[in-house]
Scaffold this active site. Structure first.
Site, PDB file in Angstrom:
ATOM      1  N   ALA A 101       0.862  -1.190   0.000  1.00 47.28           N
ATOM      2  CA  ALA A 101       0.000   0.000   0.000  1.00 47.28           C
ATOM      3  C   ALA A 101       0.892   1.232   0.000  1.00 47.28           C
ATOM      4  CB  ALA A 101      -0.892   0.011   1.238  1.00 47.28           C
ATOM      5  N   LYS A 102       0.337   2.381  -0.202  1.00 44.78           N
ATOM      6  CA  LYS A 102       1.089   3.629  -0.085  1.00 44.78           C
ATOM      7  C   LYS A 102       0.100   4.754   0.123  1.00 44.78           C
ATOM      8  CE  LYS A 102       5.403   5.136  -0.372  1.00 44.78           C
ATOM      9  NZ  LYS A 102       6.656   4.429  -0.035  1.00 44.78           N
TER      10      LYS A 102
END
Ligand code: NAD
Length: 409
Positions: A101-102
């Site tokens: 994720a980011k």
């Protein structure tokens, strides 16, 4: 072409090598969830500031999603998606039980007061606490964020969900952080540099190195490579670049940084143009700042024989092709900078066990994971006669793909 489309080219190349079906390619590339939020607050001068925050969860087949938060003016949905997908492959390459994720906020932190930064961070958590969680999605630091920001995230998250230090990593050591997290990415980069130099039959001791970026990753990389005996010839930051053909005195430069916050003005070096750092006559070039700095415009001028991608996505696919043709060895971001997420994983494990490891334990385990990752990637590259980048993607995509199928679609 967008940043994500460029990074997709590496995925597609690896998928081709693996003979991956079209259906599987689409499934693995499609992000799980994309969230975009408004963050509004009263600034110190009484004006209303409105900012956009993002969290993109790319894949969770191998475990909770993991990835940093970037506070930078260039943050947008495309960049965050590209970085989220890199996290999926990166955690798989070094075999951590995570997905990718980011997140981030499009903002210039250098223009914020301490209070404004705290307020923005807490409001970001107010909007996103339901998508975060120690078993779902665990943020960490990236450009523009640090241990203090992670401490605020932990505190704000607790207001909704109760005490849960494992909900975020990269926290201060005094507040459930792990020893060695601060240096982890740089230490991992140094370990990978040493391993890659060994393959080129060159000892790290005496190797000439140039590093772009002297923040968390660049400065620790310089310090640890210097301890290993390498000569750091040139370094740069957003304000300028410096060089010393005999090798910079890194301990002195670190003291200078503490006082002046930029490399310029350091006594033991000459000032050079920022762009000439990339083309310096060195054995190893380490981009450790921003993405997209090695392009088809400058690739032909690069003189290093080894590039270690400490930054995320520093090389465009066109430049990558030029490096392959010129037989410049490139060790990709999804392997080279995996030390940060690895020690974040250690922090998460310690938080869940309520048991703190000694620094030596952290370093020993980091070394093992980085060296094992490098050896696996190198073996695939040799067997399949492909670059280490595509080999790393083959390894990462293979692991995520198998987990996806085993878990059931
Ligand atoms: P940071 O904010 O601590 O440091 C960034 C550095 O780059 C600063 O010295 C800044 O002045 C410099 N910089 C910015 N623009 C520049 C330019 N145009 N030319 C030269 N220097 C420039 O960030 P960081 O945490 O060190 O991250 C650096 C890179 O490493 C990013 O790409 C990040 O995604 C990646 N990364 C970081 C971690 C981590 O644990 N911090 C982990 C994996 C990857």
């Amino acid at each position: 072409m967008s940043a994500y489309e460029k990074a997709e080219r590496y995925f597609d190349h690896a998928a081709e090598v693996m003979g991956l079906s079209d259906n599987m390619r689409i499934l693995l590339k499609t992000p799980l969830r994309e969230v975009k939020v408004q963050i509004a607050l009263e600034m110190d001068d009484g004006q209303i500031g409105t900012y956009i925050g993002y969290r993109i969860q790319h894949d969770n087949a191998r475990g909770p999603m993991k990835g940093g938060l970037r506070f930078h003016p260039a943050v947008d949905a495309d960049e965050v998606l590209m970085l989220a997908s890199l996290m999926t492959w990166k955690t798989a390459v070094v075999n951590l039980p995570y997905g990718g994720a980011k997140g981030g906020i499009s903002i210039d932190v250098s223009k914020l007061s301490h209070r404004e930064l705290e307020s923005i961070t807490r409001k970001f958590v107010d909007e996103l606490h339901d998508v975060f969680g120690p078993d779902t999605d665990i943020p960490a630091p990236d450009m523009g964020t640090n241990a203090q920001v992670m401490a605020w995230i932990m505190n704000q998250y607790a207001k909704y969900h109760g005490y849960s230090p494992a909900c975020v990593t990269g926290k201060p050591v005094e507040l459930h952080g792990a020893y060695g997290r601060n240096e982890a990415t740089g230490r991992g980069v140094a370990i990978i540099t040493r391993s890659a130099l060994e393959k080129l039959k060159k000892p790290v001791s005496g190797a000439r190195v140039a590093i772009q970026g002297f923040g968390n990753v660049g400065s620790f990389t310089a310090e640890i490579l210097h301890e290993m005996g390498a000569e750091i010839i040139a370094v740069s930051d957003a304000f300028g670049a410096i060089k010393n053909e005999e090798g910079l005195d890194i301990p002195e430069l670190l003291k200078h940084m503490e006082e002046y916050k930029k490399v310029e003005g350091f006594d033991g070096a000459e000032e050079i143009d920022n762009s000439t750092l990339l083309t310096a006559d060195v054995d190893v070039l380490i981009p450790a700042a921003i993405g997209g700095v090695l392009t088809k415009e400058n690739a032909d001028d690069i003189r290093a024989k080894l590039i270690i991608e400490a930054a995320n996505n520093p090389t465009t696919p066109d430049a990558d092709e030029i490096f392959e043709r010129k037989e410049i060895l490139v060790i990709p971001d999804i392997l080279a900078n995996a030390g940060g997420v690895t020690v974040s994983y250690f922090e998460w494990v310690q938080n869940r066990q309520h048991f703190k490891w000694e620094l030596e334990e952290v370093r020993k385990r980091l070394e093992k994971i980085m060296v094992t990752g490098f050896d696996r990637v190198w073996k695939i590259a040799e067997e399949k006669k492909i670059s280490p980048r595509i080999a790393a993607y083959v390894l990462g995509i293979g692991r995520v793909g198998r987990a996806t199928v085993l878990g059931g679609i």
